[in-house]
Design a protein around this motif. Structure first.
Motif, PDB file in Angstrom:
ATOM      1  N   LEU A  58     -25.970 -21.457   0.880  1.00 55.65           N
ATOM      2  CA  LEU A  58     -26.099 -20.004   0.911  1.00 55.65           C
ATOM      3  C   LEU A  58     -26.125 -19.531   2.359  1.00 55.65           C
ATOM      4  O   LEU A  58     -26.954 -19.978   3.154  1.00 55.65           O
ATOM      5  N   LEU A  59     -25.218 -18.624   2.703  1.00 55.25           N
ATOM      6  CA  LEU A  59     -25.188 -18.012   4.031  1.00 55.25           C
ATOM      7  C   LEU A  59     -25.719 -16.596   3.922  1.00 55.25           C
ATOM      8  O   LEU A  59     -25.238 -15.809   3.098  1.00 55.25           O
ATOM      9  N   ILE A  60     -26.700 -16.266   4.757  1.00 58.60           N
ATOM     10  CA  ILE A  60     -27.278 -14.924   4.731  1.00 58.60           C
ATOM     11  C   ILE A  60     -27.594 -14.461   6.151  1.00 58.60           C
ATOM     12  O   ILE A  60     -27.753 -15.269   7.062  1.00 58.60           O
ATOM     13  N   GLY A  61     -27.680 -13.151   6.304  1.00 53.51           N
ATOM     14  CA  GLY A  61     -28.154 -12.558   7.543  1.00 53.51           C
ATOM     15  C   GLY A  61     -29.502 -11.923   7.297  1.00 53.51           C
ATOM     16  O   GLY A  61     -29.840 -11.593   6.162  1.00 53.51           O
ATOM     17  N   VAL A 107     -21.885 -19.904  -1.009  1.00 56.00           N
ATOM     18  CA  VAL A 107     -22.089 -18.508  -1.398  1.00 56.00           C
ATOM     19  C   VAL A 107     -22.570 -17.723  -0.186  1.00 56.00           C
ATOM     20  O   VAL A 107     -23.293 -18.255   0.659  1.00 56.00           O
ATOM     21  N   ALA A 108     -22.178 -16.450  -0.098  1.00 55.93           N
ATOM     22  CA  ALA A 108     -22.686 -15.584   0.967  1.00 55.93           C
ATOM     23  C   ALA A 108     -23.171 -14.273   0.373  1.00 55.93           C
ATOM     24  O   ALA A 108     -22.557 -13.729  -0.546  1.00 55.93           O
ATOM     25  N   GLY A 109     -24.300 -13.782   0.912  1.00 58.04           N
ATOM     26  CA  GLY A 109     -24.780 -12.441   0.592  1.00 58.04           C
ATOM     27  C   GLY A 109     -24.399 -11.535   1.744  1.00 58.04           C
ATOM     28  O   GLY A 109     -24.971 -11.638   2.830  1.00 58.04           O
ATOM     29  N   VAL A 110     -23.404 -10.659   1.528  1.00 60.68           N
ATOM     30  CA  VAL A 110     -22.797  -9.907   2.629  1.00 60.68           C
ATOM     31  C   VAL A 110     -23.232  -8.449   2.556  1.00 60.68           C
ATOM     32  O   VAL A 110     -22.578  -7.608   1.932  1.00 60.68           O
ATOM     33  N   SER A 196     -30.547 -10.912  -2.971  1.00 63.54           N
ATOM     34  CA  SER A 196     -31.223 -11.530  -4.114  1.00 63.54           C
ATOM     35  C   SER A 196     -30.206 -12.028  -5.140  1.00 63.54           C
ATOM     36  O   SER A 196     -30.395 -13.077  -5.761  1.00 63.54           O
ATOM     37  N   GLU A 197     -29.111 -11.296  -5.329  1.00 62.20           N
ATOM     38  CA  GLU A 197     -28.081 -11.743  -6.265  1.00 62.20           C
ATOM     39  C   GLU A 197     -27.359 -12.974  -5.728  1.00 62.20           C
ATOM     40  O   GLU A 197     -27.050 -13.900  -6.490  1.00 62.20           O
ATOM     41  N   ALA A 198     -27.111 -13.006  -4.432  1.00 60.14           N
ATOM     42  CA  ALA A 198     -26.482 -14.187  -3.837  1.00 60.14           C
ATOM     43  C   ALA A 198     -27.394 -15.405  -3.966  1.00 60.14           C
ATOM     44  O   ALA A 198     -26.934 -16.512  -4.273  1.00 60.14           O
ATOM     45  N   GLU A 199     -28.688 -15.210  -3.745  1.00 60.98           N
ATOM     46  CA  GLU A 199     -29.642 -16.320  -3.890  1.00 60.98           C
ATOM     47  C   GLU A 199     -29.720 -16.775  -5.331  1.00 60.98           C
ATOM     48  O   GLU A 199     -29.779 -17.974  -5.620  1.00 60.98           O
TER      49      GLU A 199
END
Length: 264
Positions: A58-61, A107-110, A196-199
Motif C-alpha cells: 500500500l502506497l499512501i501520502g 495499491v495506492a490511496g491517491v 481508508s478504502e485503499a487500506e
C-alpha cells in the motif's frame, strides 16, 4: 520492520499482511519522501528475495496530498544540480525497480495531488483509488525537466502513445474522473475515504489467494510481448499449476462446500 505513523522515524510498516509505505508527508510539503523511498526499497527487496512475506503493498501520502513530486527547493539549493537530481532519480528508480518486481498486488490511496514522481508512482500501481478532488499532473515540463520514475514507459502503456505525448508535452492536469476514464486511476470514492478504502482493499487482497494474484500479474506482464498463441499456452500452464496449488484446492473445495475460502 515496525509499525509507523507521521511521528515515527520509520515510513514503513507491516500490518495484517500489508506492507505500508508512506511516500510523502505534510511536514515535507508533500514532496517525495526519500527516507520512505529508501526504507521502502529495502522492504520490497526483502519481499522479492523471499525473506519477508506479505500479501499486498500500500502506497499512501500523509497530509492533503498523495505526493507532489520531488523537492524543487532542494534541487535549487544543490551545488551541482545535475548530479543531485541524478542521485535522487537513482534512489527513486531503485524503489521503482523493486516495486515493479513484487508479485503481490500494489495499491495506492491517491488523495489530493499526485504530481511528478507522485504521478509516476500512481502509474506503477495495480489498483489506484482516488476521489473527486484528486488531480494528477506530470509537472516535469513546468520546471524544464523530463520524466522519471518510469512515467515515459508506464503512461503510454496505460493511455496509448499519442495521448501520453499530449499529456506530457502539455503538462496536462488530469482530474479524478478523467483519470479513471483514461485508466490511470481504477475508481473514485469520497474524498474523505480515499485512504481508508485503499487500506481496506489492501487488507482484503492480502488475505486473498496470493499465488493466484502472482499468476495474474505474471500473465498480464508477459502479455505485452506475447502472441495470442504464446499467451494461450501460458494461460494453460498457469491455470493447471493454480488448480494444484493450495489456494486452488482450497478455492474449489470451498465453492463445492458452499463456504468462504480460507487462503491464509
Amino acid at each position: 520492520m515496525s509499525n509507523s505513523d507521521d511521528y515515527s522515524p520509520s515510513k514503513v510498516s507491516v500490518e495484517d499482511g500489508v506492507l505500508r509505505i508512506i511516500v510523502a508527508t505534510e511536514a515535507g510539503g508533500a514532496s517525495l519522501d526519500l527516507q520512505g523511498i529508501e526504507e521502502g526499497t529495502a522492504a520490497l527487496r526483502s519481499i522479492v528475495a523471499g525473506t519477508t512475506e506479505i500479501g499486498s503493498v500500500l502506497l499512501i501520502g500523509r497530509g492533503p496530498n498523495f505526493c507532489a513530486g520531488g523537492n524543487v527547493h532542494d534541487f535549487a539549493g544543490a551545488d551541482d544540480r545535475g548530479a543531485f537530481v541524478g542521485s535522487v532519480a537513482d534512489s527513486f528508480h531503485a524503489f521503482v525497480r523493486e516495486l515493479a518486481a513484487v508479485t503481490v498486488p500494489v495499491v495506492a490511496g491517491v488523495h489530493g495531488w499526485a504530481a511528478g514522481a507522485g504521478m509516476s508512482l500512481v502509474c506503477l500501481t495495480d489498483i489506484a483509488i482516488g476521489g473527486p478532488s484528486t488531480k494528477l499532473r506530470p509537472a516535469y515540463p513546468s520546471i524544464g525537466f523530463t520524466p522519471d520514475g518510469g512515467m515515459s514507459w508506464t503512461l503510454p502503456r496505460i493511455v496509448g502513445s499519442g495521448r501520453a505525448m499530449d499529456i506530457l508535452l502539455n503538462d496536462s492536469i488530469i482530474n479524478g474522473e478523467d483519470a479513471v476514464r483514461l485508466g490511470i486511476l481504477s475508481r473514485l470514492v469520497g474524498d474523505d475515504i480515499v485512504d481508508s478504502e485503499a487500506e481496506r482493499l489492501a487488507r482484503t487482497l492480502a488475505n486473498g489467494p496470493t499465488s493466484a494474484y502472482q499468476g495474474i500479474k505474471t500473465l498480464l506482464a508477459n502479455s505485452e510481448s506475447a502472441t495470442l498463441t504464446q499467451q494461450l499456452d501460458a494461460e494453460s500452464a498457469s491455470i493447471s499449476a493454480a488448480a494444484s496449488s493450495p489456494a486452488g484446492v482450497e478455492g474449489v473445495d470451498a465453492f463445492i462446500e458452499k463456504r468462504r475460502p480460507d487462503f491464509s
